[in-house]
Design a protein around this motif. Sequence first.
Motif, short mmCIF file in Angstrom:
data_model
loop_
_atom_site.label_atom_id
_atom_site.label_comp_id
_atom_site.label_asym_id
_atom_site.label_seq_id
_atom_site.Cartn_x
_atom_site.Cartn_y
_atom_site.Cartn_z
N TRP A 57 30.82 28.04 44.76
CA TRP A 57 31.04 29.34 44.11
C TRP A 57 32.52 29.53 43.81
O TRP A 57 33.39 29.30 44.65
N THR A 58 32.82 29.97 42.59
CA THR A 58 34.18 30.30 42.19
C THR A 58 34.19 31.68 41.54
O THR A 58 33.13 32.26 41.26
N CYS A 59 35.39 32.17 41.28
CA CYS A 59 35.49 33.49 40.64
C CYS A 59 34.91 33.48 39.23
O CYS A 59 34.57 34.54 38.70
N GLY A 60 34.80 32.29 38.65
CA GLY A 60 34.14 32.21 37.35
C GLY A 60 32.68 32.60 37.43
O GLY A 60 32.09 33.03 36.42
N ASP A 61 32.08 32.47 38.63
CA ASP A 61 30.68 32.85 38.80
C ASP A 61 30.52 34.34 39.05
O ASP A 61 29.40 34.84 39.14
N ALA A 62 31.64 35.05 39.23
CA ALA A 62 31.57 36.50 39.44
C ALA A 62 31.09 37.19 38.18
O ALA A 62 30.57 38.32 38.24
N GLY A 63 31.29 36.53 37.03
CA GLY A 63 30.79 37.07 35.77
C GLY A 63 31.27 38.47 35.50
O GLY A 63 32.46 38.78 35.57
N SER A 64 30.33 39.35 35.21
CA SER A 64 30.67 40.73 34.88
C SER A 64 30.75 41.62 36.11
O SER A 64 30.92 42.83 35.97
N ALA A 65 30.64 41.04 37.30
CA ALA A 65 30.65 41.85 38.52
C ALA A 65 31.95 42.62 38.66
O ALA A 65 31.96 43.79 39.07
N VAL A 66 33.07 41.98 38.31
CA VAL A 66 34.37 42.64 38.44
C VAL A 66 34.47 43.83 37.49
O VAL A 66 34.88 44.93 37.89
N THR A 124 36.89 47.84 49.49
CA THR A 124 35.56 47.31 49.79
C THR A 124 35.53 45.84 49.43
O THR A 124 35.90 45.46 48.31
N ARG A 125 35.10 45.02 50.39
CA ARG A 125 35.03 43.57 50.16
C ARG A 125 33.58 43.17 49.92
O ARG A 125 32.68 43.52 50.70
N VAL A 126 33.36 42.41 48.86
CA VAL A 126 32.03 41.96 48.46
C VAL A 126 31.94 40.45 48.70
O VAL A 126 32.75 39.68 48.16
N HIS A 127 30.98 40.04 49.51
CA HIS A 127 30.80 38.62 49.81
C HIS A 127 29.64 38.09 48.99
O HIS A 127 28.55 38.69 48.98
N PRO A 128 29.80 36.96 48.32
CA PRO A 128 28.68 36.38 47.58
C PRO A 128 27.64 35.81 48.54
O PRO A 128 27.87 35.72 49.75
#
Length: 408
Positions: free
Chosen positions: A74-83, A154-158
């Motif tokens: 998993w990378t930040c590229g997989d965060a997609g539109s979550a941010v 708030t921290r979000v864990h994948p």
Amino acid sequence: MNNQYYKSEQGQAIVYLVLGIVVFFGFVALAIDGGMALADRRNSQNAADSASLAGGGEAARILEQAAPVCYKNWTCGDAGSAVAHADIAAKARATQNAFNLDNNLNDHNGVDTTCEDVNGKYIDVTVYISATTQSNFLQILLPNALHNEVEAVTRVHPAQPIGIDAAVIGLNPGICNGQDGVTVNGSGETQVIGGGIFSNGCLQGNGAAGSAIVIGGTAEGHFISEGNLSWNPDPTQTTETLQTSDFYIPPPTLDAHGNCIGGNNVNNLPNNLTPGLWCVKGNLNINKDMTGTGVTIYMKNGHLTYNGNASVTLSAPTASPNPAPAIPGVLFYIPNGTALTLDGTSDDNFTGMIYAPKSDIQLTGNADNVFNGQVIGWNVKVGGTNNMVVNYDDCSGFVRQPYIELYR
């Protein structure tokens, strides 16, 4: 005795009275304005917490709906539109609480959502809120005292594996006085591949001329007793402790009669298991040929034993949009502390997690055995007279869904 009074002393009490009244009203003003300032600060902090949690919750929802990605890849590229969605949700919640946020934290009224995938993997939703309490008293003397600035993160864990991603985990915190935690046993070679060995208590070796090899991880325990085994790498002491939240898996849902809802409720298993949840009442001794793909075997109140006198091939379900009631990645689930023993041969093939956090687990055999999956028990003994391999792939094991925490 005669008292003499002088005109110069007249009116002194009035002076003290006036000074006293001024001081008194000063304390009253301090109490009123101070209380207002504390109330406003509390309101600002509640608004910041609420906005940050709203953004984090939205990011977690987006991650959960996205295509599954193995945690180690998993990378930040997989965060997609979550941010982006986290920003929007945080601002909307702040607006509901009468605060307007931008994307600039420097003015102390903003939201900033960032992603990290190097030193850990998470999304942080940071909210700053500032406000000034209106006052008729202290603002004249101490204008800055009524200005407050608060922060919430708030921290979000994948989605990620449970149990710090170790392949073999013993939860017993006891010292080395027998089998406490994890024991590597036997005269053969025991390999743990794709993850490490972790013990909340003792990590020990118990064999005449065997070896313990960990590939893709480390061997760690709170107490170490290497025994006569050859270790590679050498085991190390750790102060890290697993808590229940680190490895908890929700059990299947039971009805009023103790039966698994939506599962196959049986006293024994058939030769061929159809995909799904199999709930076994009482003890289970596997002594016949058996196959099953996509199955979770839930032992409601008994122990499970396989003595290697049959050809057995069983595999857990893989992740899917709707795997219930079977549990993706979990092959054996033992909730009540009864033992599990797999004394196998080269003719068996088990793929999936053994989840028995209150139980003694024994993986042994007299042939070259391979177990494919993660092993979590109270005490775990692994090894045998020949070679034993525990092969763990966290991309196909049980995965905990994205979750959030109010980090600060």
